[in-house]
Design a protein around this motif. Structure first.
Motif, PDB file in Angstrom:
ATOM      1  N   ILE A   1     -11.346   1.669   4.420  1.00 38.11           N
ATOM      2  CA  ILE A   1     -10.461   2.681   4.990  1.00 38.11           C
ATOM      3  C   ILE A   1     -11.299   3.652   5.801  1.00 38.11           C
ATOM      4  O   ILE A   1     -12.196   4.320   5.268  1.00 38.11           O
ATOM      5  CB  ILE A   1      -9.671   3.427   3.896  1.00 38.11           C
ATOM      6  CG1 ILE A   1      -8.731   2.444   3.188  1.00 38.11           C
ATOM      7  CG2 ILE A   1      -8.888   4.594   4.480  1.00 38.11           C
ATOM      8  CD1 ILE A   1      -7.887   3.076   2.105  1.00 38.11           C
TER       9      ILE A   1
ATOM     10  N   LEU B   1      -6.585   1.158   7.775  1.00 39.79           N
ATOM     11  CA  LEU B   1      -6.912   0.166   6.758  1.00 39.79           C
ATOM     12  C   LEU B   1      -7.400  -1.126   7.414  1.00 39.79           C
ATOM     13  O   LEU B   1      -6.764  -1.640   8.341  1.00 39.79           O
ATOM     14  CB  LEU B   1      -5.685  -0.127   5.900  1.00 39.79           C
ATOM     15  CG  LEU B   1      -5.846  -1.203   4.817  1.00 39.79           C
ATOM     16  CD1 LEU B   1      -6.814  -0.729   3.739  1.00 39.79           C
ATOM     17  CD2 LEU B   1      -4.488  -1.548   4.200  1.00 39.79           C
TER      18      LEU B   1
ATOM     19  N   VAL C   1      -4.697   6.713  -2.745  1.00 41.71           N
ATOM     20  CA  VAL C   1      -4.110   5.524  -2.142  1.00 41.71           C
ATOM     21  C   VAL C   1      -3.952   4.475  -3.242  1.00 41.71           C
ATOM     22  O   VAL C   1      -4.771   4.408  -4.171  1.00 41.71           O
ATOM     23  CB  VAL C   1      -4.981   4.989  -0.974  1.00 41.71           C
ATOM     24  CG1 VAL C   1      -6.360   4.599  -1.449  1.00 41.71           C
ATOM     25  CG2 VAL C   1      -4.298   3.826  -0.264  1.00 41.71           C
TER      26      VAL C   1
ATOM     27  N   GLY D   1       0.169   4.846   1.173  1.00 39.74           N
ATOM     28  CA  GLY D   1      -0.891   5.526   1.913  1.00 39.74           C
ATOM     29  C   GLY D   1      -0.806   7.026   1.948  1.00 39.74           C
ATOM     30  O   GLY D   1      -1.639   7.680   2.568  1.00 39.74           O
TER      31      GLY D   1
ATOM     32  N   HIS E   1      -5.120   7.586   8.135  1.00 40.47           N
ATOM     33  CA  HIS E   1      -6.338   6.789   7.991  1.00 40.47           C
ATOM     34  C   HIS E   1      -6.039   5.334   8.360  1.00 40.47           C
ATOM     35  O   HIS E   1      -4.882   4.909   8.336  1.00 40.47           O
ATOM     36  CB  HIS E   1      -6.877   6.885   6.567  1.00 40.47           C
ATOM     37  CG  HIS E   1      -7.086   8.296   6.080  1.00 40.47           C
ATOM     38  ND1 HIS E   1      -7.632   9.282   6.875  1.00 40.47           N
ATOM     39  CD2 HIS E   1      -6.797   8.894   4.884  1.00 40.47           C
ATOM     40  CE1 HIS E   1      -7.699  10.408   6.193  1.00 40.47           C
ATOM     41  NE2 HIS E   1      -7.189  10.195   4.988  1.00 40.47           N
TER      42      HIS E   1
ATOM     43  N   CYS F   1     -11.446   7.021   7.728  1.00 38.49           N
ATOM     44  CA  CYS F   1     -10.693   8.266   7.591  1.00 38.49           C
ATOM     45  C   CYS F   1     -10.574   9.007   8.918  1.00 38.49           C
ATOM     46  O   CYS F   1     -11.524   9.043   9.717  1.00 38.49           O
ATOM     47  CB  CYS F   1     -11.368   9.177   6.562  1.00 38.49           C
ATOM     48  SG  CYS F   1     -11.513   8.420   4.931  1.00 38.49           S
TER      49      CYS F   1
ATOM     50  N   VAL G   1       0.842  -1.193   0.000  1.00 40.82           N
ATOM     51  CA  VAL G   1       0.000   0.000   0.000  1.00 40.82           C
ATOM     52  C   VAL G   1       0.881   1.248   0.000  1.00 40.82           C
ATOM     53  O   VAL G   1       1.902   1.296   0.694  1.00 40.82           O
ATOM     54  CB  VAL G   1      -0.932   0.038   1.235  1.00 40.82           C
ATOM     55  CG1 VAL G   1      -1.863   1.244   1.166  1.00 40.82           C
ATOM     56  CG2 VAL G   1      -1.735  -1.242   1.354  1.00 40.82           C
TER      57      VAL G   1
ATOM     58  N   TYR H   1      -7.708  12.734  -1.724  1.00 36.37           N
ATOM     59  CA  TYR H   1      -6.846  11.723  -1.119  1.00 36.37           C
ATOM     60  C   TYR H   1      -6.614  10.599  -2.120  1.00 36.37           C
ATOM     61  O   TYR H   1      -7.548  10.137  -2.784  1.00 36.37           O
ATOM     62  CB  TYR H   1      -7.478  11.159   0.156  1.00 36.37           C
ATOM     63  CG  TYR H   1      -6.687  10.020   0.748  1.00 36.37           C
ATOM     64  CD1 TYR H   1      -5.395  10.225   1.233  1.00 36.37           C
ATOM     65  CD2 TYR H   1      -7.210   8.727   0.800  1.00 36.37           C
ATOM     66  CE1 TYR H   1      -4.652   9.177   1.760  1.00 36.37           C
ATOM     67  CE2 TYR H   1      -6.480   7.681   1.334  1.00 36.37           C
ATOM     68  CZ  TYR H   1      -5.204   7.912   1.805  1.00 36.37           C
ATOM     69  OH  TYR H   1      -4.459   6.872   2.319  1.00 36.37           O
TER      70      TYR H   1
ATOM     71  N   ASN I   1      -2.228   1.612  10.269  1.00 40.53           N
ATOM     72  CA  ASN I   1      -2.414   3.024   9.948  1.00 40.53           C
ATOM     73  C   ASN I   1      -1.640   3.375   8.689  1.00 40.53           C
ATOM     74  O   ASN I   1      -0.555   2.849   8.444  1.00 40.53           O
ATOM     75  CB  ASN I   1      -1.956   3.875  11.131  1.00 40.53           C
ATOM     76  CG  ASN I   1      -2.389   5.312  11.013  1.00 40.53           C
ATOM     77  OD1 ASN I   1      -1.746   6.120  10.348  1.00 40.53           O
ATOM     78  ND2 ASN I   1      -3.482   5.652  11.668  1.00 40.53           N
ATOM     79  N   LEU I   2      -2.189   4.268   7.880  1.00 38.03           N
ATOM     80  CA  LEU I   2      -1.577   4.632   6.599  1.00 38.03           C
ATOM     81  C   LEU I   2      -0.691   5.869   6.695  1.00 38.03           C
ATOM     82  O   LEU I   2      -0.361   6.480   5.679  1.00 38.03           O
ATOM     83  CB  LEU I   2      -2.671   4.857   5.549  1.00 38.03           C
ATOM     84  CG  LEU I   2      -3.553   3.639   5.256  1.00 38.03           C
ATOM     85  CD1 LEU I   2      -4.641   4.000   4.251  1.00 38.03           C
ATOM     86  CD2 LEU I   2      -2.713   2.480   4.749  1.00 38.03           C
TER      87      LEU I   2
END
Length: 237
Positions: free
Chosen positions: A198, A137, A211, A130, A135, A200, A128, A209, A155-156
Motif C-alpha cells: 500500500i 493498493l 485496513v 480501505g 492510498h 500512502c 478490502v 490508519y 485506490n482505497l
C-alpha cells in the motif's frame, strides 16, 4: 437519409458493446490471453485469512509502527466460492499503522510463504475495507521463473467493503512479462501470490490508519491440469 440511419444504428451498437466491456473494476477473465478456445476457467479460493500468523505486516521503522491480527467478521455482500460453501470463513485480517509523520511511504502485507495457484491465472480479487483514504493498493506476485511483479489494484478512497480485482496480463511472446507456464517444465504452478503493498498518500499518511482484508480469490484456467492423462509421465526427474 438511409445512410444517416445506418450510421446511427452502427454508432449505437458500438456504444452498447463498449459499455458491456468497459468495466475497469471487473476484468473479464474469459478474454484475457484467450488465444485458444480451449479454456477451463474456475474460481478458486487462494486464502480466506483464517489462520493467525499466516500473514505479516511490515513498514520501515523510520515511517511508523505496524501491527496485524484476525477479527471476527465478513463482508455482507461476499459470495462463497462454488464448492466451498461449507468451509470455515469467519475471520478477516486487520492491519493498523501508526505513522510518525506525514511523508512518502509504503507498507506491506505479505503471506508467510508464497501461495501457488495452479493453471494460468486470469484475475485475482480480494475484499478490502480501505477506510476512505486515498492510498493505492498493489498486488505482489511471482511468476513461473521466480520474477517478481506488482500490479495496481486500485485506490482505497471508498467506505465499507469493496471487492477489488486485477487482471494478470498475459505474456506477449512467452519470454517477457509475467510468464505462467513453460514447455520445458510443466509441473510447477505458474503464479505465486506474495502479498500486497500500500503506497500512502503523503497528505493522508498521519495518525492511525486501519485496513482490512478478506477472501483472496482467483479465476484460473485449469485446462492443461484437468486434461492431463493419468498415465502421462511427470517431467520431474
Amino acid at each position: 437519409m438511409k445512410k444517416l440511419i445506418s450510421v446511427i444504428f452502427t454508432l449505437a451498437a458500438a456504444s452498447i458493446a463498449f459499455a458491456q466491456n468497459s468495466s475497469l473494476s471487473d476484468p473479464d477473465p474469459t478474454i484475457i490471453g484467450a488465444d485458444s478456445a480451449k479454456q477451463a476457467l474456475r474460481e478458486i479460493s487462494v486464502d480466506k485469512f483464517e489462520i493467525e500468523g499466516s500473514w505479516n505486516a511490515s513498514i520501515s521503522p523510520d515511517f511508523g509502527v505496524i501491527s496485524s491480527r484476525l477479527f471476527d467478521g465478513s463482508p455482507a455482500m461476499k459470495e462463497p466460492v462454488k464448492g466451498e460453501e461449507e468451509a470455515e470463513d469467519s475471520k478477516v485480517l486487520g492491519v493498523k499503522v501508526e505513522f510518525f509523520r506525514r511523508g512518502v511511504n509504503s507498507f506491506f502485507v505479505r503471506s508467510a510463504r508464497p501461495i501457488p495457484i495452479e493453471g494460468v491465472t486470469k484475475t485475482v480479487s480480494v475484499w478490502v475495507a480501505g477506510r476512505n483514504m486515498g492510498h493505492s493498493l498493489y498486488l505482489l506476485v511471482q511468476d513461473y521463473f521466480g520474477n517478481n511483479f506488482e500490479l495496481y489494484m486500485g485506490n482505497l478512497a471508498f467506505s465499507g467493503w469493496r471487492k477489488m480485482t486485477v487482471a494478470i496480463p498475459p505474456t506477449p511472446d512467452g519470454e517477457h512479462g509475467i510468464i505462467q507456464q513453460s514447455a520445458y517444465n510443466g509441473i510447477r504452478p505458474g503464479l505465486r501470490i506474495l502479498g500486497f503493498r500500500i503506497d500512502c498518500d503523503p497528505a493522508l499518511a498521519r495518525g492511525q490508519y486501519y485496513v482490512y482484508f478478506d477472501a483472496l480469490n482467483a479465476v484460473t484456467d485449469l485446462y492443461d491440469v484437468e486434461n492431463r492423462d493419468e498415465d502421462d509421465i511427470m517431467d520431474d526427474w
